[in-house]
Design an enzyme around this catalytic site. Sequence first.
Site, PDB file in Angstrom:
ATOM      1  N   GLU A 227      17.054   3.403  33.374  1.00 53.03           N
ATOM      2  CA  GLU A 227      18.201   2.686  32.806  1.00 53.03           C
ATOM      3  C   GLU A 227      18.437   1.468  33.675  1.00 53.03           C
ATOM      4  O   GLU A 227      19.308   1.450  34.534  1.00 53.03           O
ATOM      5  CB  GLU A 227      19.463   3.542  32.714  1.00 53.03           C
ATOM      6  CG  GLU A 227      20.530   2.819  31.890  1.00 53.03           C
ATOM      7  CD  GLU A 227      21.882   3.498  31.852  1.00 53.03           C
ATOM      8  OE1 GLU A 227      22.891   2.771  31.973  1.00 53.03           O
ATOM      9  OE2 GLU A 227      21.932   4.729  31.708  1.00 53.03           O
TER      10      GLU A 227
ATOM     11  N   HIS B 137      18.670  -2.751  33.545  1.00 55.43           N
ATOM     12  CA  HIS B 137      19.009  -3.747  32.535  1.00 55.43           C
ATOM     13  C   HIS B 137      18.602  -5.168  32.928  1.00 55.43           C
ATOM     14  O   HIS B 137      18.482  -5.501  34.104  1.00 55.43           O
ATOM     15  CB  HIS B 137      20.503  -3.700  32.260  1.00 55.43           C
ATOM     16  CG  HIS B 137      20.985  -2.339  31.869  1.00 55.43           C
ATOM     17  ND1 HIS B 137      20.597  -1.722  30.703  1.00 55.43           N
ATOM     18  CD2 HIS B 137      21.809  -1.453  32.502  1.00 55.43           C
ATOM     19  CE1 HIS B 137      21.169  -0.527  30.622  1.00 55.43           C
ATOM     20  NE2 HIS B 137      21.898  -0.343  31.698  1.00 55.43           N
TER      21      HIS B 137
ATOM     22  N   PHE C 244      32.749  -6.551  32.852  1.00 53.80           N
ATOM     23  CA  PHE C 244      32.593  -5.281  33.554  1.00 53.80           C
ATOM     24  C   PHE C 244      32.608  -5.411  35.068  1.00 53.80           C
ATOM     25  O   PHE C 244      32.457  -4.410  35.773  1.00 53.80           O
ATOM     26  CB  PHE C 244      31.296  -4.595  33.109  1.00 53.80           C
ATOM     27  CG  PHE C 244      31.283  -4.253  31.645  1.00 53.80           C
ATOM     28  CD1 PHE C 244      32.210  -3.361  31.119  1.00 53.80           C
ATOM     29  CD2 PHE C 244      30.373  -4.836  30.788  1.00 53.80           C
ATOM     30  CE1 PHE C 244      32.214  -3.051  29.773  1.00 53.80           C
ATOM     31  CE2 PHE C 244      30.362  -4.532  29.436  1.00 53.80           C
ATOM     32  CZ  PHE C 244      31.286  -3.637  28.926  1.00 53.80           C
TER      33      PHE C 244
ATOM     34  N   HIS D  78      22.672   4.380  24.763  1.00 54.15           N
ATOM     35  CA  HIS D  78      23.432   3.802  25.874  1.00 54.15           C
ATOM     36  C   HIS D  78      24.867   3.529  25.430  1.00 54.15           C
ATOM     37  O   HIS D  78      25.114   3.251  24.261  1.00 54.15           O
ATOM     38  CB  HIS D  78      22.759   2.504  26.326  1.00 54.15           C
ATOM     39  CG  HIS D  78      23.405   1.877  27.507  1.00 54.15           C
ATOM     40  ND1 HIS D  78      24.442   0.972  27.400  1.00 54.15           N
ATOM     41  CD2 HIS D  78      23.165   2.026  28.832  1.00 54.15           C
ATOM     42  CE1 HIS D  78      24.811   0.595  28.609  1.00 54.15           C
ATOM     43  NE2 HIS D  78      24.056   1.213  29.496  1.00 54.15           N
TER      44      HIS D  78
ATOM     45  N   ASP E  66      20.823   2.284  37.057  1.00 56.86           N
ATOM     46  CA  ASP E  66      21.781   1.459  36.308  1.00 56.86           C
ATOM     47  C   ASP E  66      21.902   0.058  36.907  1.00 56.86           C
ATOM     48  O   ASP E  66      22.948  -0.576  36.821  1.00 56.86           O
ATOM     49  CB  ASP E  66      23.159   2.113  36.211  1.00 56.86           C
ATOM     50  CG  ASP E  66      23.920   1.700  34.954  1.00 56.86           C
ATOM     51  OD1 ASP E  66      23.465   0.779  34.248  1.00 56.86           O
ATOM     52  OD2 ASP E  66      24.982   2.284  34.685  1.00 56.86           O
TER      53      ASP E  66
END
Length: 327
Positions: free
Chosen positions: A8, A10, A23, A164, A287
């Site tokens: 995961e 990005h 975020f 996700h 992440d």
Amino acid sequence: MQGKVALEEHFAIPETLQDSAGFVPGDYWKELQHRLLDIQDTRLKLMDAHGIETMILSLNAPAVQAIPDRRKAIEIARRANDVLAEECAKRPDRFLAFAALPLQDPDAATEELQRCVNDLGFVGALVNGFSQEGDGQTPLYYDLPQYRPFWGEVEKLDVPFYLHPRNPLPQDSRIYDGHPWLLGPTWAFAQETAVHALRLMASGLFDEHPRLNIILGHMGEGLPYMMWRIDHRNAWVKLPPRYPAKRRFMDYFNENFHITTSGNFRTQTLIDAILEIGADRILFSTDWPFENIDHASDWFNATSIAEADRVKIGRTNARRLFKLDGA
């Protein structure tokens, strides 16, 4: 531990970069932009420093899923996938790819998945929760009947589908009014994604397509620790409507789902997940760039689990699931 696979992880293209702005604090935004747009420099250096052999890259959130115009969603998905294919081709020994899919249009999403897997060599898809279409006010969840042919193609291609998170739409977020600190990864992401996953389980999807593999991040979005209660209470439902699926939720969770450690670096939580779903269905992830690679790797390398489980979670489970050894 050396040789880890992280999945995961990005990136962004300029057209989707701004989706990640909300975020992080404003003073961190410049650094996050660099992290999202960079693939071949800082990212690789950190992978080398922390024992990550392979990253499977995916588009930031919500990106394609939040574009109500079908034509635009298809265009952005295709562009993101083409950019990612070019980047992975520079270092095929280090990077693999998840497809972004315009699920506003199930037929177009099916065609794009076929293109990405068959022509570009992608190893699956990562989709950022429900899709918006038309006026953008109605979330499209993937247990709906129009998605059955799409799922049939996912099963036929035999590639994993990573569900996700994203935030719920404003009209579905009133419980968070006045409490913005609960939105995003703090809580709303997990709640939204867990309900979506439960809808998939209850719909009969896995009765029709039993070979599907769904991945959930963040140690399973809280689901491993709720499966017994979900099944226990559903057993008391004697009157219709009962959920359409033929089996217990726990059966589908244990046979059709995998979870990752992305953004949830707590040993007690990992041990509980091992007890609930088993070490064979847990996969290491960081992440990045919303979490730090060193935090994820240092924790995982030292966490108090059996060494055999560490190797499974850190490497061999992913290599088996994504057929990286020619399996």
